[in-house]
Design a protein around this motif. Structure first.
Motif, short mmCIF file in Angstrom:
data_model
loop_
_atom_site.label_atom_id
_atom_site.label_comp_id
_atom_site.label_asym_id
_atom_site.label_seq_id
_atom_site.Cartn_x
_atom_site.Cartn_y
_atom_site.Cartn_z
N TRP A 90 -14.74 -39.70 7.27
CA TRP A 90 -14.67 -41.31 7.31
C TRP A 90 -16.19 -41.75 7.70
N LEU A 91 -16.90 -40.92 7.98
CA LEU A 91 -18.24 -41.04 8.25
C LEU A 91 -19.42 -40.84 7.22
N THR A 92 -20.39 -41.59 7.20
CA THR A 92 -21.58 -41.22 5.97
C THR A 92 -22.11 -39.96 6.56
N VAL A 93 -22.92 -39.51 5.68
CA VAL A 93 -23.58 -37.87 5.72
C VAL A 93 -24.53 -38.44 7.40
N ALA A 128 -28.15 -40.02 2.37
CA ALA A 128 -27.74 -40.23 3.83
C ALA A 128 -26.34 -41.20 3.89
N ALA A 129 -26.33 -42.00 2.92
CA ALA A 129 -25.23 -43.15 3.04
C ALA A 129 -24.18 -42.66 2.57
N LYS A 130 -23.96 -41.40 1.79
CA LYS A 130 -22.92 -40.97 1.17
C LYS A 130 -21.98 -40.51 1.96
N TYR A 131 -20.62 -40.60 1.54
CA TYR A 131 -19.54 -39.96 2.46
C TYR A 131 -19.24 -38.27 1.91
N LEU B 177 -11.95 -39.47 25.58
CA LEU B 177 -11.78 -40.74 25.40
C LEU B 177 -12.46 -41.22 24.17
N ARG B 178 -13.58 -40.60 23.90
CA ARG B 178 -14.19 -40.94 22.77
C ARG B 178 -13.84 -39.95 21.26
N VAL B 179 -13.25 -38.79 21.84
CA VAL B 179 -12.45 -38.20 20.75
C VAL B 179 -11.21 -38.93 20.29
N LEU B 180 -10.56 -39.62 21.20
CA LEU B 180 -9.57 -40.53 20.84
C LEU B 180 -9.78 -41.58 20.01
N THR B 181 -10.92 -42.10 20.30
CA THR B 181 -11.27 -43.31 19.62
C THR B 181 -12.13 -43.42 18.45
N HIS B 182 -12.73 -42.12 18.42
CA HIS B 182 -13.77 -41.89 17.12
C HIS B 182 -13.21 -40.58 16.28
N VAL B 250 3.00 -61.62 -1.32
CA VAL B 250 1.52 -61.76 -1.20
C VAL B 250 1.16 -61.01 -0.06
N VAL B 251 1.65 -60.89 1.19
CA VAL B 251 1.37 -60.29 2.32
C VAL B 251 1.13 -58.88 2.05
N ASN B 252 2.04 -58.24 1.18
CA ASN B 252 1.93 -56.89 0.85
C ASN B 252 0.78 -56.41 0.17
N TRP B 253 0.66 -57.22 -1.03
CA TRP B 253 -0.64 -57.04 -1.65
C TRP B 253 -1.98 -57.09 -0.82
N LEU B 254 -1.98 -58.26 -0.03
CA LEU B 254 -3.18 -58.34 0.69
C LEU B 254 -3.43 -56.80 1.62
N LEU B 255 -2.21 -56.65 2.11
CA LEU B 255 -2.46 -55.30 2.80
C LEU B 255 -3.06 -54.23 2.32
N VAL B 256 -2.39 -54.07 0.97
CA VAL B 256 -2.73 -52.95 0.18
C VAL B 256 -4.14 -52.95 -0.30
N ARG B 257 -4.54 -54.05 -0.57
CA ARG B 257 -6.04 -54.22 -1.03
C ARG B 257 -6.88 -53.77 0.00
N GLY B 258 -6.30 -54.47 1.47
CA GLY B 258 -7.34 -54.15 2.61
C GLY B 258 -7.40 -52.58 2.85
N GLU B 259 -6.13 -51.79 2.68
CA GLU B 259 -6.47 -50.33 2.67
C GLU B 259 -7.18 -49.73 1.73
N GLN B 260 -7.07 -50.23 0.72
CA GLN B 260 -8.01 -49.63 -0.21
C GLN B 260 -9.47 -49.88 -0.14
N ARG B 261 -9.75 -50.79 0.50
CA ARG B 261 -11.30 -51.35 0.88
C ARG B 261 -11.47 -50.37 2.13
N LEU B 262 -10.77 -50.32 3.03
CA LEU B 262 -11.06 -49.59 4.36
C LEU B 262 -11.10 -48.17 4.21
N PHE B 263 -10.30 -47.48 3.41
CA PHE B 263 -10.39 -46.15 3.27
C PHE B 263 -10.83 -45.61 2.03
#
Ligand code: ATP
Ligand code: MG
Lengths: 264, 273
Positions: A90-93, A128-131, B177-182, B250-263
């Motif tokens: 999930w982080l870039t290069v 650098a900016a790629k995954y 803590l950073r391992v947990l969050t990052h 609509v809510v489901n569609w919005l969330l699916v789109r959001g996931e596609q962008r985010l991941f």
């Protein structure tokens, strides 16, 4: 600097137990590059995991600057054999390289220059900016190497780091390792399958046996410090050494005699 | 080169398939609407139980521009979103911590196993006693109902984290803590997002149910209840129900789109050996 004392490791217990390491003893001195060769499955990764403090050995101990290792010490880094899983997808290069540096609280400019230098050194400046998922296996491997280089550890453990890299790039990266070792007087333990590579890079070569694994021999490599991919490999000494290592891996017992003198 | 072309081909055919699915979906809905229309117009089902479908659709259309109706919808959405947000804020940290410590997990699972099977609707009387009939009651029920999918998905996500990702963090001595969050959180994030999407549907259902059953002052459920109680306008009751269904889509569609962008990093074919 780093010493393995009667190190042994057995996976599991009872009938299913597997004695991966039987008895390993050696010391790596400050500024040295020691390569470790041995047959496939002889426990090289197991050895690095215990040396790094990721895993406690079931017998013996490891000391770093005289202190027994119970957790990963500061100033140590490792390039994993399974590099693709060790990158954060999930982080870039660039962010992968930056990730371990945050804890070091470097000034902004130094952070920037370390990242840029490390990426340039492995030839990934434009990526650098790629995954990681967008890169080939060899490129991912180089990201993992860049991450370790930017961290600038005192001691760097590398587990078959060039296994999936093409021959030309591989030679460049071998020379990079030698250069980094010089420039930062880094101590390096380098696990490899490749006999030429083990001799070319090393000050000493540790040859391991089949399991239950012991140190067959430790060979000194009295080649000139300045090495060259072509001329060094033409030296009679280089040719003799690679032959020696090959024989030791194939027939540990037959080869023992003539090498006894060189054992460290 | 051939890999790239084959990937492009895959993408295009994927889009064609998705297009086909939408097309077939539209045809399916049209056939269903037509059938319903025929059933009531032909008199097979009395128009007092099933008004002509075209009339229902017309009423649904009007609802979209009816400000007083939209205010009710807003009240529903507000309660659902607030509840979902609180549930996320509770379930994600709890899941992260419980997922990463086996002992804690075992201790907590007894409590979880007891609480989880209680249907949220069964808690409505208790919620009314505690919070009255207003928004607080709705929100508390939504929190209870939507905490679980997020919580369990987070735990699965954390257990699924690549062991080498954790060992890499140990090699570089990243603080816990950073391992947990990052490390754990981003790695589990796709699972968490799926949990939130499932929980969002539940949140809507629970909000509307609570409005219907508890006689709330406002909200889509309360509006449907009002329309039905006078026996007055059957078409509007159907229209409100259809609207609720569309809202869920609509809510489901919005969330699916959001996931596609985010991941996006997840969808790239991993080129590694
Ligand atoms: N977690 C584990 N549990 C049980 N056995 C293990 C585990 N890890 C490794 N082994 C076994 O220990 C032995 C040594 O494994 P190790 O990975 O250290 O060898 P290696 O020399 O690094 O191999 P390779 O050359 O393939 O990299 C193998 O027989 C392996 O199956
Ligand atoms: Mg290995």
């Amino acid at each position: 600097m780093l010493t393995a004392n009667h190190l042994s490791h057995t996976y599991g217990s009872g009938a299913g137990a597997h004695a991966a390491l039987a008895d390993i003893d050696f010391t790596v001195e400050q500024g040295e590059l020691v390569s470790i060769v041995g047959p496939s499955g002889c426990g090289k990764t197991t050895l690095l995991r215990t040396l790094s403090g990721l895993m406690r050995p079931t017998g013996g101990s490891v000391t770093f600057h005289g202190d027994e290792i119970v957790e990963v010490p500061t100033g140590l880094a490792m390039v994993f054999q399974d590099y693709s899983r060790s990158l954060y997808p999930w982080l870039t290069v660039e962010d992968n390289v930056r990730f371990p540096l945050r804890r070091l609280h470097l000034p902004k400019e130094e952070l920037r220059s370390r990242i840029d230098e490390a990426l340039a050194a492995v030839g990934l400046t434009g990526h650098a900016a790629k995954y990681p998922g967008q890169l080939s296996g060899g490129m991912q491997q180089r990201v993992a190497i860049a991450r370790a280089l930017a961290y600038r550890p005192e001691i760097l453990l590398m587990d078959e780091p060039f296994a999936s890299i093409d021959a030309q790039t591989r030679e460049d990266l071998e020379d990079l390792v030698l250069e980094v070792k010089q420039r930062f007087s880094m101590t390096i333990i380098f696990v490899t399958h490749d006999i030429d590579e083990s001799v070319y890079l090393a000050d000493r070569v540790v040859v391991l046996s089949k399991p239950p694994t012991r140190v067959v021999t430790i060979l000194d490599v009295p080649l000139p410090g300045e090495r060259d991919q072509i001329s060094t490999k033409e030296l009679p000494e280089f040719i003799r050494l690679r032959g020696e290592v090959a024989r030791l891996i194939r027939h540990p017992r037959d080869a023992q005699e003539p090498v006894a003198a060189a054992a460290g | 080169m051939s890999a790239i072309t084959s990937r492009m081909v895959r993408k295009q055919s994927g889009r064609r398939r998705a297009g086909g699915r939408v097309g077939r979906g539209i045809v399916g809905v049209a056939v269903a609407v037509l059938a319903a229309q025929l059933l009531s117009v032909s008199g097979a089902i009395s128009p007092t139980s099933l008004p002509p479908m075209f009339e229902v659709l017309g009423s649904t259309g009007h609802l979209f521009v009816d400000p007083s109706f939209l205010r009710e919808v807003l009240a529903t959405i507000q309660a659902a979103v607030t509840g979902l947000a609180i549930a996320t804020a509770i379930a994600v940290p709890a899941g992260l911590v419980l997922g990463s410590f086996r002992l804690l997990n075992q201790a907590a699972s007894a409590v979880v196993e007891f609480l989880r099977p209680i249907p949220s609707v069964a808690l409505i009387p208790l919620a009314i006693l505690l919070f009255g009939q207003g928004a607080q009651m709705k929100v508390s029920l939504v929190v209870y109902a939507s905490v679980w999918p997020i919580f369990f998905n987070t735990i699965y996500g954390v257990r699924d984290v690549e062991p080498l990702a954790k060992e890499t963090a140990r090699i570089f001595r990243i603080p816990p803590l950073r391992v947990l969050t990052h490390v754990l959180l981003p790695s589990a994030a796709p699972f968490v997002a799926t949990g939130i999407r499932v929980a969002a549907a539940i949140a809507l259902i629970v909000t509307i149910s609570a409005e219907l059953l508890a006689g709330s002052a406002d909200g889509l459920g309360a509006w449907i209840l009002r329309m039905s109680s006078g026996g007055a306008n059957l078409a509007l009751v159907y229209a409100g129900t259809i609207f609720a269904g569309l809202l869920g889509l609509v809510v489901n569609w919005l969330l699916v789109r959001g996931e596609q962008r985010l991941f996006r990093w997840r969808r790239e074919g991993v080129g590694a050996a």
